[in-house]
Design a protein around this motif. Structure first.
Motif, PDB file in Angstrom:
ATOM      1  N   MET A 325       0.737  -1.317   0.033  1.00 56.67           N
ATOM      2  CA  MET A 325       0.122   0.065  -0.177  1.00 56.67           C
ATOM      3  C   MET A 325       0.912   1.244   0.194  1.00 56.67           C
ATOM      4  N   ALA A 326       0.584   2.163  -0.908  1.00 57.12           N
ATOM      5  CA  ALA A 326       1.273   3.483  -0.704  1.00 57.12           C
ATOM      6  C   ALA A 326       0.687   4.498   0.084  1.00 57.12           C
ATOM      7  N   THR A 327       1.242   5.456   0.331  1.00 59.96           N
ATOM      8  CA  THR A 327       0.879   6.522   1.200  1.00 59.96           C
ATOM      9  C   THR A 327       0.770   7.833   0.614  1.00 59.96           C
ATOM     10  N   GLU A 364       5.466   5.325  -2.045  1.00 62.02           N
ATOM     11  CA  GLU A 364       5.066   4.191  -2.863  1.00 62.02           C
ATOM     12  C   GLU A 364       5.375   3.000  -1.764  1.00 62.02           C
ATOM     13  N   ASN A 408      -4.710   2.655  -0.866  1.00 63.00           N
ATOM     14  CA  ASN A 408      -3.767   3.335  -0.378  1.00 63.00           C
ATOM     15  C   ASN A 408      -4.108   4.151   0.956  1.00 63.00           C
ATOM     16  N   GLN A 447      -3.314  12.384  -7.206  1.00 61.67           N
ATOM     17  CA  GLN A 447      -3.199  12.090  -5.742  1.00 61.67           C
ATOM     18  C   GLN A 447      -3.616  13.302  -4.760  1.00 61.67           C
TER      19      GLN A 447
END
Length: 458
Positions: A325-327, A364, A408, A447
């Protein structure tokens, strides 16, 4: 009452006046329980609809429609500094929402839509979410419902009509048409759609994976900067946000942003070239998946899909599956009574024009928190893990039509402005500035747009 006032009033109406939030959640659960969905990982077959075109080195389909997966290489001089697969989808699709005053409040017509990559089947989508291949019926299916409203949008009040970028780390120069229209006539509501206020939609963004990415990007485009709200201040519990939207007058920040961005476009000599998939040295087929032998944020899988109620019920396709999972994080502060947001210039391999403005943090999954080198990102992660200053923290999905189970973290953290040392390419900007820039093609990345869509008035 101006349209802006009506939108803000709808933004403040968290419970709705047509369908309660509890009813919407029950409706989603009921459809999840009754709509038949079967998605199985499969293999890429030589004689299938999707196949590997060995001559061109791409994954494509027999109709040369929808999208293609190609290789991509980033060069600095003669050296390849990065390589990966990318999605080529040159057509522009509709991400469209109909709004209408119902019972004295502005409501938005949202769709309970299942995409093959959704982690939880149904997510709240725009009224229409369709590629050009979909609505021109290249797939042989039915036209998407409510398409005629957007084809004939000039007959209605246009709230916003803007072409915006998609995920530039996966797509190559991909864009979609983000459009909201206001109608006054009665509309037949299908079982797949429901009216809800803007406040309800934003409240549902606090639930994991309920509001999809396409809804969030469309709502982020609402142009508050065009028409000032005259009677809407009363709806704002966050007065600094009201000032940020309507009274901010930072006239110097946009030229400073463009000066930095244009320097990158002018002087950065790195360049991107499409390349056959077979030429990617670090990528290969393994166990029916196209994977990277090094750390990567995704791999390509192949799926056999059946979804009840779709324009086409059964099909196969490749999907990009996330690895971890991205942040995506956004710092916010209050500066002289005005809420501001810390944005950064961000260049990604698939950017339409090399660089866009992104959030404070794009971390990422291939980069563990403990390995973060960027000082601003490290400070963000420290505050996030400590639970300090968190305005919102939601796990939300990326687009399920191309990405498989990609979720995310979307986090907004409030800090004191002088607590951060800004790196080059970082700017504190009020909402009015970002809203103005969002009326320009390919300026704010998806994003950042998605994070801004999560703001609430109270």
């Amino acid at each position: 009452m101006s349209l802006t006032d009506k939108i803000v009033k709808s933004w403040a109406a968290k419970e709705g006046n047509v369908n309660s939030t509890a009813d919407i959640l029950e409706w989603i659960q009921e459809r999840n329980a009754t709509v038949e969905v079967d998605i199985q990982k499969d293999m890429l077959r030589e004689d299938g609809f999707w196949y590997y075109n060995e001559a061109d080195g791409v994954i494509t389909n027999r109709n040369n429609s929808f999208f293609t997966i190609s290789g991509m290489k980033k060069y600095e001089g003669d050296a390849v500094v990065h390589e990966q697969p990318v999605i080529l989808q040159n057509e522009i699709g509709y991400l469209g929402i109909i709004c209408r005053e119902v019972g004295g409040a502005l409501n938005f017509l949202m769709q309970a839509k299942i995409e093959p990559g959704n982690v939880n089947k149904i997510q709240l989508s725009p009224t229409i979410q369709a590629t050009k291949s979909n609505f021109t019926q290249l797939h042989g299916g039915k036209k998407p419902p409510y398409l005629e409203y957007f084809i004939n949008a000039s007959k209605y009040e246009i709230v916003v009509d803007q072409i915006q970028s998609e995920q530039s780390s996966r797509f190559f120069k991909k864009r979609n048409r983000n459009i909201i229209i206001k109608v006054d006539e009665e509309i037949d509501i299908l079982p797949t759609h429901r009216w809800m206020t803007l406040g309800q939609i934003k409240a549902l963004m606090r639930y994991e994976n309920i509001v999809n990415m396409d809804t969030r990007t469309v709502l982020s485009c609402i142009p508050f900067c065009i028409e000032k709200g005259d009677g809407c201040e009363e709806y704002f519990g966050d007065k600094a946000l009201y000032n940020s939207i309507f009274t901010a007058k930072d006239t110097k920040i946009i030229p400073r942003m463009y000066q930095y961005i244009n320097n990158i476009k002018m002087f950065d000599e790195s360049f991107i070239r499409l390349a056959p998939l077979y030429s990617l040295k670090s990528w290969r087929m393994k166990d029916n998946e196209f994977v990277c032998e090094q750390k990567s944020d995704f791999k390509i899988i192949f799926c056999d899909i059946s979804i009840e109620g779709r324009e086409v019920r059964h099909w196969t396709q490749p999907l990009f599956e996330a690895i971890g999972m991205a942040t995506f994080g956004l710092f916010t502060c209050i500066d002289c009574g005005i809420r501001k947001f810390l944005v950064r210039a961000k260049s990604e391999v698939g950017c339409f024009d090399k660089v866009e403005l992104g959030p404070s943090v794009q971390l990422e999954p291939s980069v563990p928190i403990e390995d973060v080198q960027d000082v601003l990102t490290a400070q963000f992660c420290s505050l996030w893990r400590a639970g300090r200053g968190i305005v919102c923290d939601s796990i939300l999905s990326e687009e399920g039509g191309r990405f498989y189970h990609e979720q995310n973290h979307n986090v907004i953290i409030e800090v004191q402005k002088d607590a951060l040392e800004l790196p080059e390419g970082a700017f504190w900007a009020d909402y009015k500035t970002l809203n103005t820039l969002n009326l320009v093609n390919n300026c704010l990345n998806i994003q950042l747009r998605n994070l801004l869509s999560m703001l609430e008035v109270n």
